[in-house]
Design a protein around this motif. Structure first.
Motif, mmCIF file in Angstrom:
data_model
loop_
_atom_site.group_PDB
_atom_site.id
_atom_site.type_symbol
_atom_site.label_atom_id
_atom_site.label_comp_id
_atom_site.label_asym_id
_atom_site.label_seq_id
_atom_site.Cartn_x
_atom_site.Cartn_y
_atom_site.Cartn_z
ATOM 1 N N SER A 238 60.721 113.212 19.643
ATOM 2 C CA SER A 238 61.078 113.462 21.014
ATOM 3 C C SER A 238 62.345 113.162 21.467
ATOM 4 N N ASP A 239 63.049 112.201 20.951
ATOM 5 C CA ASP A 239 64.362 111.751 21.400
ATOM 6 C C ASP A 239 65.437 112.643 20.423
ATOM 7 N N ILE A 240 65.260 113.474 19.877
ATOM 8 C CA ILE A 240 66.340 114.358 19.255
ATOM 9 C C ILE A 240 66.484 115.239 20.376
ATOM 10 N N PRO A 241 68.022 115.265 20.429
ATOM 11 C CA PRO A 241 68.569 116.162 21.554
ATOM 12 C C PRO A 241 68.160 117.698 21.410
ATOM 13 N N LYS A 242 68.175 118.352 22.592
ATOM 14 C CA LYS A 242 67.742 119.825 22.536
ATOM 15 C C LYS A 242 68.924 120.648 23.233
ATOM 16 N N ASP A 243 68.756 121.834 22.705
ATOM 17 C CA ASP A 243 69.808 122.851 23.384
ATOM 18 C C ASP A 243 69.775 123.369 24.754
ATOM 19 N N GLU A 244 70.432 124.125 25.326
ATOM 20 C CA GLU A 244 70.101 124.749 26.735
ATOM 21 C C GLU A 244 68.792 125.628 26.665
ATOM 22 N N ASP A 245 68.357 126.028 25.517
ATOM 23 C CA ASP A 245 66.983 126.600 25.678
ATOM 24 C C ASP A 245 65.886 125.631 25.284
ATOM 25 N N ASP A 246 66.035 124.371 25.405
ATOM 26 C CA ASP A 246 64.971 123.319 25.242
ATOM 27 C C ASP A 246 64.360 123.261 23.649
ATOM 28 N N ASN A 247 65.339 123.639 22.752
ATOM 29 C CA ASN A 247 64.813 123.669 21.346
ATOM 30 C C ASN A 247 65.334 122.325 20.615
ATOM 31 N N ASN A 248 64.577 121.658 19.990
ATOM 32 C CA ASN A 248 65.219 120.511 19.460
ATOM 33 C C ASN A 248 66.290 120.911 18.242
ATOM 34 N N LEU A 249 67.364 120.237 18.170
ATOM 35 C CA LEU A 249 68.383 120.391 17.190
ATOM 36 C C LEU A 249 67.894 120.382 15.720
ATOM 37 N N ASN A 250 67.047 119.586 15.409
ATOM 38 C CA ASN A 250 66.471 119.440 14.153
ATOM 39 C C ASN A 250 65.818 120.915 13.849
#
Length: 359
Positions: A238-250
């Motif tokens: 839940s703490d992994i950053p997201k992109d502008e489309d709200d997708n986790n970077l992982n």
């Protein structure tokens, strides 16, 4: 001759040591007249001269023995390096190479320790291999002259400093391989006996092997720089950053994330250190700064890292204590110190070091 209350006995000696001994029943007095100054000096000179002649002859035999030992060891190491006779002879035609060999020869004849023989032969082999006049060749020549001026503990301190401050073991990518590195390299060098007195570090500075900085660094600083990926706290999904489309970077970059080595329920960046991560994402990566910051901010505290390392290898507790309490933490190696430290590390661990990387 009668022996009564008032009787006496006189014994005379008419040899070179003249004297008279007179005895009475009430006591005795001994008077001796020995050699004069000139006679004593002559006798002592004869004794010393004879002894020195004997010692000189014995020293010549021992000197020749040590000379042969060093030469045989150098030849053996050259053979192991697959260096041809013609290659070695070409370099030995150089007067500078001959002088460097003579310096090593004199040093080993003088000291005669097996440790110095091994160290000098290793340095000589690299000196013979270095035909170009460059900083490495000069440093190798200087190291040959400096090594016999050091105690074994000082050489070990140079090696420990070199390994921790100047090297990174490429094979380390897990706690297991890191523990093997500590056990196979750091611990053997440390327990070979290192310098503890300030005077020994001052002498290292005097010989040109190192300088003492006004600043000192905890050993953890170097471990974090080289192996930070082993010391991650972990990131919840839940703490992994997201992109502008709200997708986790992982999810977007699955190769950049792995399960945390210290907590399998969490994640961490998949890189052993910052340089490794930089090679993977490059500066033009869309989320370069975000990922780099995530990596840096997730590293454990120094205290927790030390606890982790000591749990992996309990003997490291002694190494940490030594590092914090001695002059080694502010020791900055010169090129000569690097040569001697690297060659002693090779001597202890069998790991070879390409000095061109550092010099």
């Amino acid at each position: 001759m009668k022996f009564g209350n008032n009787s006496s006995v006189a014994v005379e000696n008419h040899g070179n040591n003249q004297g008279v001994e007179v005895g009475v029943n009430h006591g005795s007095m001994i008077m001796q007249y020995g050699l004069g100054y000139s006679d004593t000096k002559a006798l002592c000179y004869d004794i010393v001269r004879d002894e020195l002649t004997k010692y000189h002859a014995e020293a010549l035999v021992e000197a020749q023995k040590r000379n042969d030992e060093l030469f045989d060891k150098v030849v053996q190491k050259l053979d192991e390096k697959k260096m041809s006779d013609s290659q070695a002879l070409i370099e030995f035609r150089n007067p500078a190479m001959q002088i460097d060999y003579l310096e090593a020869q004199k040093a080993y004849i003088k000291v005669g320790s097996s440790e110095l023989s091994e160290l000098l032969s290793n340095i000589l082999v690299k000196r013979i291999s270095e035909s170009s006049r460059n900083l490495l060749q000069i440093s190798l020549g200087e190291a040959i002259q400096v090594a016999p001026k050091l105690m074994q503990s000082q050489v070990a301190s140079l090696a420990l400093t070199f390994i921790i401050k100047h090297t990174r073991r490429i094979s380390v990518n897990s706690h297991a391989t890191f523990a093997s590195f500590l056990k196979d390299t750091i611990i053997p060098i440390f327990y070979s006996g290192v310098s503890k007195k300030d005077s020994e570090f001052q002498h290292l500075s005097f010989t040109g092997c190192s300088q003492q900085s006004v600043l000192s660094n905890n050993m953890i600083v170097y471990f974090k720089s080289n192996y930070a990926g082993l010391f991650m706290r972990g990131i919840s999904e839940s703490d992994i950053p997201k992109d502008e489309d709200d997708n986790n970077l992982n999810d977007i970059y699955p190769d950049l994330f792995i399960r945390c080595l210290n907590n399998k329920e969490l994640f961490q960046i998949n890189a052993i250190n910052r340089n490794d991560l930089d090679r993977k994402i490059k500066s033009n990566h869309k989320y370069y700064d975000v990922i780099m910051n995530l990596f840096d901010e997730n590293i454990m505290s120094d205290e927790d890292i030390q606890k982790l390392i000591e749990n992996l290898v309990p003997e490291m507790k002694d190494v940490f204590t030594y590092w914090n309490d001695s002059g080694i933490n502010s020791c900055i190696l010169s090129s000569v110190g690097i040569v001697i430290g690297a060659e002693y590390a090779h001597q202890i661990t069998g790991q070879d070091y390409d000095l061109n990387i550092w010099i």
